[in-house]
Design a protein around this motif. Structure first.
Motif, short mmCIF file in Angstrom:
data_model
loop_
_atom_site.label_atom_id
_atom_site.label_comp_id
_atom_site.label_asym_id
_atom_site.label_seq_id
_atom_site.Cartn_x
_atom_site.Cartn_y
_atom_site.Cartn_z
N VAL A 224 76.62 -45.14 -1.78
CA VAL A 224 75.71 -45.69 -2.78
C VAL A 224 76.17 -45.52 -4.22
N VAL A 225 77.21 -44.72 -4.43
CA VAL A 225 77.69 -44.45 -5.78
C VAL A 225 79.13 -44.94 -5.90
N ASP A 226 79.47 -45.48 -7.04
CA ASP A 226 80.84 -45.91 -7.32
C ASP A 226 81.82 -44.77 -7.01
N TRP B 263 81.60 -36.66 -10.51
CA TRP B 263 80.34 -35.95 -10.71
C TRP B 263 79.72 -35.33 -9.46
N LEU B 264 79.88 -35.96 -8.31
CA LEU B 264 79.15 -35.51 -7.13
C LEU B 264 80.00 -34.72 -6.13
N ALA B 265 81.26 -35.08 -6.00
CA ALA B 265 82.13 -34.35 -5.07
C ALA B 265 82.21 -32.85 -5.40
N GLY C 124 70.11 -37.33 -10.14
CA GLY C 124 69.06 -36.60 -9.46
C GLY C 124 68.31 -37.44 -8.44
N GLY C 125 67.96 -38.66 -8.82
CA GLY C 125 67.22 -39.53 -7.92
C GLY C 125 68.01 -39.90 -6.67
N VAL C 126 69.27 -40.25 -6.85
CA VAL C 126 70.09 -40.64 -5.70
C VAL C 126 70.39 -39.42 -4.81
N GLU D 111 68.32 -36.89 -4.36
CA GLU D 111 67.09 -36.68 -3.60
C GLU D 111 66.95 -37.70 -2.48
N SER D 112 67.25 -38.96 -2.76
CA SER D 112 67.14 -40.00 -1.74
C SER D 112 68.09 -39.73 -0.57
N CYS D 113 69.30 -39.35 -0.87
CA CYS D 113 70.27 -39.11 0.19
C CYS D 113 69.98 -37.84 0.98
N ALA D 114 69.26 -36.91 0.37
CA ALA D 114 68.95 -35.66 1.05
C ALA D 114 67.74 -35.78 1.98
N ARG D 115 67.01 -36.86 1.88
CA ARG D 115 65.81 -37.02 2.74
C ARG D 115 66.14 -37.61 4.06
#
Length: 71
Positions: A23-25, A32-34, A63-65, A67-71
């Motif tokens: 979902v992320v480029d 940022w996320l790795a 933060g939003g993405v 949270e979405s991926c963690a649900r």
């Protein structure tokens, strides 16, 4: 999400990373996320550790993405 064993938590974290990659480029994910790591899991809240100086930025922009991926 209930993850009683450490191995299950590690597996869930790998799944969250896989979803984030979708979902992320790719460059944003790598930058940022790795680098995020699990800091704490209390059975209800998953806390992540970001590299110094990036916590607020990552939280604000992803933060939003996360949270979405963690649900």
């Amino acid at each position: 999400m209930e993850l009683p064993a450490h191995l299950e938590l590690a597996s869930a974290w790998r799944e969250i990373h896989a979803q984030l990659r979708q979902v992320v480029d790719a460059s944003a994910y790598e930058t940022w996320l790795a680098p995020l790591e699990i800091k704490d899991w209390d059975g209800a809240v998953l806390r992540l550790q970001a590299p110094p100086g990036t916590q607020a930025w990552v939280s604000k922009h992803f933060g939003g993405v996360l949270e979405s991926c963690a649900r």
